[in-house]
Design a protein around this motif. Structure first.
Motif, PDB file in Angstrom:
ATOM      1  N   UNK A 180      12.790   2.898   1.488  1.00 22.31           N
ATOM      2  CA  UNK A 180      12.148   3.827   0.558  1.00 22.31           C
ATOM      3  C   UNK A 180      11.726   5.042   1.370  1.00 22.31           C
ATOM      4  N   UNK A 181      11.935   6.236   0.828  1.00 23.39           N
ATOM      5  CA  UNK A 181      11.559   7.485   1.484  1.00 23.39           C
ATOM      6  C   UNK A 181      10.470   8.148   0.638  1.00 23.39           C
ATOM      7  N   UNK A 182       9.431   8.684   1.286  1.00 20.40           N
ATOM      8  CA  UNK A 182       8.301   9.235   0.531  1.00 20.40           C
ATOM      9  C   UNK A 182       7.668  10.406   1.267  1.00 20.40           C
ATOM     10  N   UNK A 183       6.736  11.065   0.574  1.00 21.47           N
ATOM     11  CA  UNK A 183       6.034  12.214   1.113  1.00 21.47           C
ATOM     12  C   UNK A 183       4.715  11.842   1.758  1.00 21.47           C
ATOM     13  N   UNK A 184       3.693  12.681   1.510  1.00 24.25           N
ATOM     14  CA  UNK A 184       2.381  12.488   2.138  1.00 24.25           C
ATOM     15  C   UNK A 184       1.551  11.484   1.347  1.00 24.25           C
ATOM     16  N   UNK A 185       0.610  10.832   2.051  1.00 21.21           N
ATOM     17  CA  UNK A 185      -0.381   9.925   1.455  1.00 21.21           C
ATOM     18  C   UNK A 185       0.286   8.825   0.629  1.00 21.21           C
ATOM     19  N   UNK A 186       1.326   8.244   1.179  1.00 20.44           N
ATOM     20  CA  UNK A 186       2.020   7.173   0.469  1.00 20.44           C
ATOM     21  C   UNK A 186       1.121   5.938   0.379  1.00 20.44           C
ATOM     22  N   UNK A 187       0.950   5.410  -0.827  1.00 16.71           N
ATOM     23  CA  UNK A 187       0.147   4.201  -1.019  1.00 16.71           C
ATOM     24  C   UNK A 187      -1.323   4.471  -1.210  1.00 16.71           C
ATOM     25  N   UNK A 188      -1.684   5.679  -1.631  1.00 16.52           N
ATOM     26  CA  UNK A 188      -3.098   5.971  -1.880  1.00 16.52           C
ATOM     27  C   UNK A 188      -3.589   5.151  -3.075  1.00 16.52           C
ATOM     28  N   UNK A 189      -4.902   4.924  -3.125  1.00 22.48           N
ATOM     29  CA  UNK A 189      -5.454   4.210  -4.282  1.00 22.48           C
ATOM     30  C   UNK A 189      -5.880   2.795  -3.966  1.00 22.48           C
ATOM     31  N   UNK A 190      -5.671   1.910  -4.923  1.00 21.75           N
ATOM     32  CA  UNK A 190      -6.209   0.558  -4.853  1.00 21.75           C
ATOM     33  C   UNK A 190      -5.594  -0.250  -3.716  1.00 21.75           C
ATOM     34  N   UNK A 191      -6.364  -1.234  -3.235  1.00 24.99           N
ATOM     35  CA  UNK A 191      -5.866  -2.126  -2.177  1.00 24.99           C
ATOM     36  C   UNK A 191      -5.019  -3.206  -2.831  1.00 24.99           C
ATOM     37  N   UNK A 192      -3.821  -2.841  -3.221  1.00 25.04           N
ATOM     38  CA  UNK A 192      -3.000  -3.698  -4.080  1.00 25.04           C
ATOM     39  C   UNK A 192      -1.936  -4.400  -3.258  1.00 25.04           C
ATOM     40  N   UNK A 193      -2.125  -5.700  -3.012  1.00 24.08           N
ATOM     41  CA  UNK A 193      -1.197  -6.415  -2.152  1.00 24.08           C
ATOM     42  C   UNK A 193       0.210  -6.480  -2.734  1.00 24.08           C
ATOM     43  N   UNK A 194       0.322  -6.499  -4.075  1.00 20.39           N
ATOM     44  CA  UNK A 194       1.656  -6.600  -4.658  1.00 20.39           C
ATOM     45  C   UNK A 194       2.479  -5.335  -4.461  1.00 20.39           C
ATOM     46  N   UNK A 195       1.832  -4.232  -4.137  1.00 17.69           N
ATOM     47  CA  UNK A 195       2.603  -3.039  -3.805  1.00 17.69           C
ATOM     48  C   UNK A 195       3.419  -3.279  -2.535  1.00 17.69           C
ATOM     49  N   UNK A 196       2.926  -4.139  -1.649  1.00 19.62           N
ATOM     50  CA  UNK A 196       3.677  -4.512  -0.442  1.00 19.62           C
ATOM     51  C   UNK A 196       4.533  -5.750  -0.685  1.00 19.62           C
ATOM     52  N   UNK A 197       3.988  -6.749  -1.383  1.00 21.70           N
ATOM     53  CA  UNK A 197       4.762  -7.961  -1.654  1.00 21.70           C
ATOM     54  C   UNK A 197       6.009  -7.655  -2.468  1.00 21.70           C
ATOM     55  N   UNK A 198       5.831  -6.849  -3.527  1.00 21.88           N
ATOM     56  CA  UNK A 198       6.979  -6.498  -4.356  1.00 21.88           C
ATOM     57  C   UNK A 198       8.011  -5.708  -3.587  1.00 21.88           C
ATOM     58  N   UNK A 199       7.548  -4.799  -2.730  1.00 21.02           N
ATOM     59  CA  UNK A 199       8.464  -4.015  -1.902  1.00 21.02           C
ATOM     60  C   UNK A 199       9.327  -4.937  -1.046  1.00 21.02           C
ATOM     61  N   UNK A 200       8.690  -5.935  -0.456  1.00 16.71           N
ATOM     62  CA  UNK A 200       9.457  -6.864   0.386  1.00 16.71           C
ATOM     63  C   UNK A 200      10.443  -7.686  -0.444  1.00 16.71           C
ATOM     64  N   UNK A 201       9.992  -8.206  -1.588  1.00 21.91           N
ATOM     65  CA  UNK A 201      10.862  -9.071  -2.383  1.00 21.91           C
ATOM     66  C   UNK A 201      12.039  -8.313  -2.982  1.00 21.91           C
ATOM     67  N   UNK A 202      11.936  -6.996  -3.116  1.00 19.67           N
ATOM     68  CA  UNK A 202      13.070  -6.207  -3.581  1.00 19.67           C
ATOM     69  C   UNK A 202      14.100  -5.985  -2.475  1.00 19.67           C
ATOM     70  N   UNK A 203      13.760  -6.371  -1.249  1.00 25.74           N
ATOM     71  CA  UNK A 203      14.709  -6.230  -0.148  1.00 25.74           C
ATOM     72  C   UNK A 203      14.523  -4.977   0.685  1.00 25.74           C
ATOM     73  N   UNK A 204      13.368  -4.307   0.541  1.00 22.93           N
ATOM     74  CA  UNK A 204      13.096  -3.104   1.327  1.00 22.93           C
ATOM     75  C   UNK A 204      12.685  -3.505   2.738  1.00 22.93           C
TER      76      UNK A 204
END
Length: 902
Positions: free
Chosen positions: A769-793
């Motif tokens: 995944x390619x992104x700009x500034x302040x990637x992942x701002x906001x809530x401490x949401x573990x599924x934002x990382x878990x889902x990223x991994x399970x999608x194969x990133x």
């Protein structure tokens, strides 16, 4: 608790009220390591933690000395191992954490280990507060109906949590209907000074914690050092792993003066948020000081501490002073505890003393409280403060930017609402919600809202008929004082009836708009608004129909419900017409500070806190009736759409596989700046036509029972499908398209991100995944990382990362990489048709090293660039090598089990 060696011989004894307490003396340490008296309060807490756990291995004397060196240099690149006293969870993040612990027990069993080794070693409190939704509103039965629906929807989750409560030691659950986790923490759980029995001695030390909600920082207002971490990190802390961190920079925020008449703590918070975002405090501690502290109540301080994630800081803390003691006593803490807090703070140099010089800070800034003016923040970010005096023209400007001339003209006359005599227009406020821990912890702003309602009701005003109103207090104590003051009657009269105790609208649990309103919004493609007393207003979070969302104080929420539109200038235009036929203005209903204080003193009592928290873990009858399984491991229901055994440990082996290069990776998404964890893993409504909605329909779940992504975090099948599925996310690979879509390459077909990821997995193609500034701002949401991994990133390449999400990516075995200054997706002219090779990882990967990346373009050319590895510490590297922090912990526990068996 396993204490360290105390090489520096700092353990001393403190006697308070005839009882002896052992503690680790900062004064004794200072004689050996150098001046520490002018350390910021927050770093004194870290220093005590290092003294207590110094063992020559995970914590060394050099680590302790690094805190003294900080005084001279005001910054440090020293990595330390920090061990918080306890862990706080809410149910959205708590359920997946308990799912992971249950899965680790299964994995331990499969590997031949003892499942009971998977058990919290630190005290854990989980408060169920994120599941109630505003389905019913504006009536005396709203609360009862919403609670009934909550238990119907969440029976599987609640049964699972009740199992965890019985299966795990050191694990307590505060049942639904009690309050928001941060307010329960502030009013009851937090002690400021914690005590533990060790070898027959009572050891006293600062109350510290990490929480699975980013707004854990609210308790910073009570001088308790705590911050939000991902559920992954919290699980590791529960299992005895230290939090690995660099000694932070500390930014001092000097407050002077006093808030002027007519301004609220919310206005102060929005002002500070704007200032600190501009200052740049991401990953740093913020500490408040100055004479202005004398004019802030504990609730005001908690309101400031709460918004630390919106500043971007790790924490935003206040030192211990007389106001701290007053609050502890008023909220029903034991007299012995209050006395201990005072004696301990003074013995450790942690007491705010006017005779002492100010602490030294890495940098500082100053705010005169009297300069604060009434404000909102919006329409999309909490740091975008808008003075109330310019709110209407600012919204008009936003509207003109968002709408074409034709779209604006088409809705000029409004859209008729079925079954009513009014039309809906751009800018109309369709949600007005008094919600969220930010303000419902603060009696002054809640009473102010009640007084606005009282005056408006008595003058004959009513809320506009298109506004969905709600009141979701942070604790039952709020109901007590609103009822005791008689103000709840007037709030009810305007439709602000109690809808539930929990984080409702702010987390996306606003519930559906009435069908005729939703239909009119869709027909006219109207840009309608929400106004909420919350801390988050990211697009797509509050409600799918609200494209503009504004944060405001509770009394302003009531005012906007009366006005009914963001296009009304509240300082000039009338809110409505009174029963005498005369216009009523904001100044006619706004209470004075004296009025607020009079009601507060007459209606809020210590007995309310003692009564409400006397049996806090018992819960309502609905909770008590839940039946659950017993045993060390959970009996998984294969048909459950809420709780499922996760695949993280399917192929776990006793030893990790070597780190491998990433070759031929395709781009799953190219994202812009300020992409939030709400964009990556939404918590709100599940759309019928989304991959998650389709999956639920295939499993015979009707749309009315979809619940929310947040409530279904215990099921990876839903959460994978919901990753990058926010309705407002914009993938630059598919310009002009909103929502979770991408191009599947090399063919170029546009499809849902989940569907594309699964096709890539079938093809054996890794992803980035390619992104700009302040990637992942906001809530401490573990599924934002878990889902990223399970999608194969395999890697996320961004210009910069928000602290918690970067850590969570590492914790799930996803490599965070950062563009070098002057380089970004635009300068590289990335389209998403490229493939990426990440080279020599096995040989070169280390904290913050350069990583070689070769980009292959569709025309056959290639380019090699250098990226910064954002694995920041040696511990994080160990987590990544193991495929994630949970695998690292599991293998360590297995090794300990083998040693014990031998």
């Amino acid at each position: 608790m396993k204490l360290g060696k105390d090489t520096l011989n700092t353990r001393r004894q403190l006697t308070v009220g005839g009882k002896a307490y052992d503690y680790y003396s900062l004064e004794a340490a200072e004689a050996q390591i150098g001046e520490i008296g002018r350390l910021p309060f927050s770093l004194k807490v870290l220093l005590e933690n290092l003294l207590r756990y110094e063992d020559g291995q995970s914590v060394t004397v050099d680590d302790v000395k690094a805190l003294a060196q900080w005084v001279a240099e005001r910054r440090s690149d020293k990595e330390i191992a920090y061990r918080p006293a306890r862990v706080l969870m809410q149910d959205f993040t708590g359920v997946p954490a308990v799912v992971d612990l249950a899965a680790m027990r299964e994995a331990m069993t499969k590997l031949g280990g003892n499942p009971e080794k998977i058990n919290p070693l630190s005290p854990v409190d989980l408060v169920i507060d994120h599941s109630v939704m505003v389905d019913t509103f504006g009536g005396p039965d709203s609360f009862a109906k919403n609670v009934d629906l909550e238990f119907q929807r969440n029976g599987e989750r609640y049964e699972f949590l009740r199992w965890g409560q019985g299966a795990f030691q050191n694990f307590r659950v505060v049942p639904p209907g009690t309050g928001i986790c941060h307010q329960v923490n502030l009013e009851y759980l937090a002690q400021v000074v914690w005590t533990t029995e060790v070898d027959g001695k009572t050891v006293a030390y600062p109350d510290t914690l990490v929480g699975t909600d980013s707004h854990t920082t609210m308790v910073n207002g009570l001088s308790v050092l705590g911050w939000g971490v991902g559920g992954i990190e919290a699980e590791a802390a529960m299992l005895g792993q230290p939090v690995s961190m660099l000694i932070p920079e500390v930014i001092g925020m000097k407050l002077t003066g006093e808030l002027k008449e007519g301004t609220t703590a919310t206005d102060l918070v929005l002002t500070v948020t704007e200032m600190l975002r501009k200052k740049g405090v991401v990953g740093k501690f913020v500490e408040f000081y100055g004479d202005g502290l004398k004019h802030l109540t504990l609730a005001d301080r908690a309101t400031l501490g709460n918004m630390s994630p919106e500043f971007g800081s790790t924490c935003a803390i206040f030192p211990i002073d007389q106001e701290t003691l007053r609050y502890l006593e008023f909220t029903g803490r034991d007299a012995e505890r209050v006395a201990l807090v005072e004696a301990y703070a003074k013995a450790q140099g942690m007491w705010l003393d006017d005779s002492q010089p100010d602490p030294v800070f890495t940098d500082s800034l100053e705010l005169d409280l009297s300069s604060v003016e009434p404000s909102l923040a919006g329409p999309k970010r909490p740091q975008d403060r808008v003075p109330l005096s310019t709110a209407a023209p600012a919204f008009a400007s936003h509207l003109s930017k968002e709408l074409s001339a034709d779209a604006a003209a088409a809705a000029d006359k409004g859209v008729a609402v079925d079954g009513s005599d009014y039309a809906l227009n751009h800018g109309d406020v369709v949600i007005a919600a008094i919600t969220s821990c930010t303000n419902t912890s603060n009696p002054s702003v809640m009473i102010a809202a009640g007084l606005v309602a009282k005056k408006a009701h008595e003058l004959g005003l009513d809320v506009k008929p298109w506004v969905k109103t709600s009141l979701a207090p942070g604790s039952q104590v709020v109901t007590d004082y609103l009822e005791a003051s008689g103000l709840q009657t007037h709030l009810d009269a305007l439709g602000f009836d109690l809808v539930g105790y929990g984080c409702t609208t702010c987390i996306g649990n606003s519930g559906p708009l009435p069908e005729p309103i939703a239909k009119a919004v869709d027909e006219g493609d109207l840009l309608v608004c929400s106004v909420l007393s919350g801390n988050r207003n990211f697009e797509g979070r509050i409600n799918p129909h609200c494209k503009a969302n504004y944060l405001a104080s509770p009394p302003l929420v009531v005012a906007y419900a009366l006005a009914g539109s963001m296009q009304v200038d509240l300082l000039k235009d009338p809110l409505g017409t009174g029963k005498d036929g005369q216009p009523v203005y904001l100044k006619d209903v706004w209470p004075t500070n004296h009025e607020i204080q009079d009601v507060l003193l007459a209606s809020l009592t210590p007995e309310m806190f003692r009564g409400r928290y006397a049996d806090v873990f018992k819960g309502p009858e609905e909770w008590q009736r839940i039946k659950t399984s017993e045993g060390d491991t959970f009996t998984w229901d294969l048909g459950s759409t809420y709780v499922a055994y996760p695949p993280f440990f399917d192929d776990v082996a006793p030893e990790p596989a070597p780190i491998a290069d990433v070759s031929g990776a395709r781009v799953l998404a190219i994202l812009g700046d300020s992409v939030t964890t709400d964009h990556i893993s939404p918590a709100g409504a599940i759309k019928r036509e989304s991959p998650a909605g389709t999956h639920l329909l295939e499993h015979q779940v009707s749309q009315r029972d979809f619940n929310s992504y947040g409530a279904r975090r215990g099921n990876h099948r839903i959460m994978m499908r919901g990753t990058f599925a926010n309705i407002r996310i914009r993938n630059e690979m598919v310009p002009g398209v909103e929502g979770g879509f991408t191009k599947y390459l090399p063919g170029g077909d546009v499809m849902a991100i989940y569907d594309a990821a699964m096709k890539y997995q079938d093809d054996g193609v890794p992803l980035v995944v390619v992104a700009g500034k302040e990637y992942g701002t906001g809530s401490s949401r573990d599924w934002a990382a878990k889902g990223t991994r399970l999608l194969g990133v395999k890697a996320v390449i961004a210009e910069s990362f928000e602290r918690i999400h970067r850590s969570n990516l590492v914790g799930m075995g996803v490599l965070p990489l950062q563009f070098k200054p002057g380089m970004d997706r635009k300068s590289l002219k990335l389209t998403g048709a490229e493939t990426f090779d990440l080279q020599s990882l096995a040989e070169t990967l280390a904290p913050r090293v350069d990583v070689a990346c070769r980009i292959h373009r569709p025309d056959g050319t290639s380019e090699e660039i250098s990226l910064l590895c954002r694995i920041d510490t040696a511990d994080e590297l160990a987590y990544y090598r193991n495929g994630g922090i949970l695998h690292y912990v599991l293998r360590n526990l297995m090794a300990e089990d083998r040693v014990a068996a031998e």
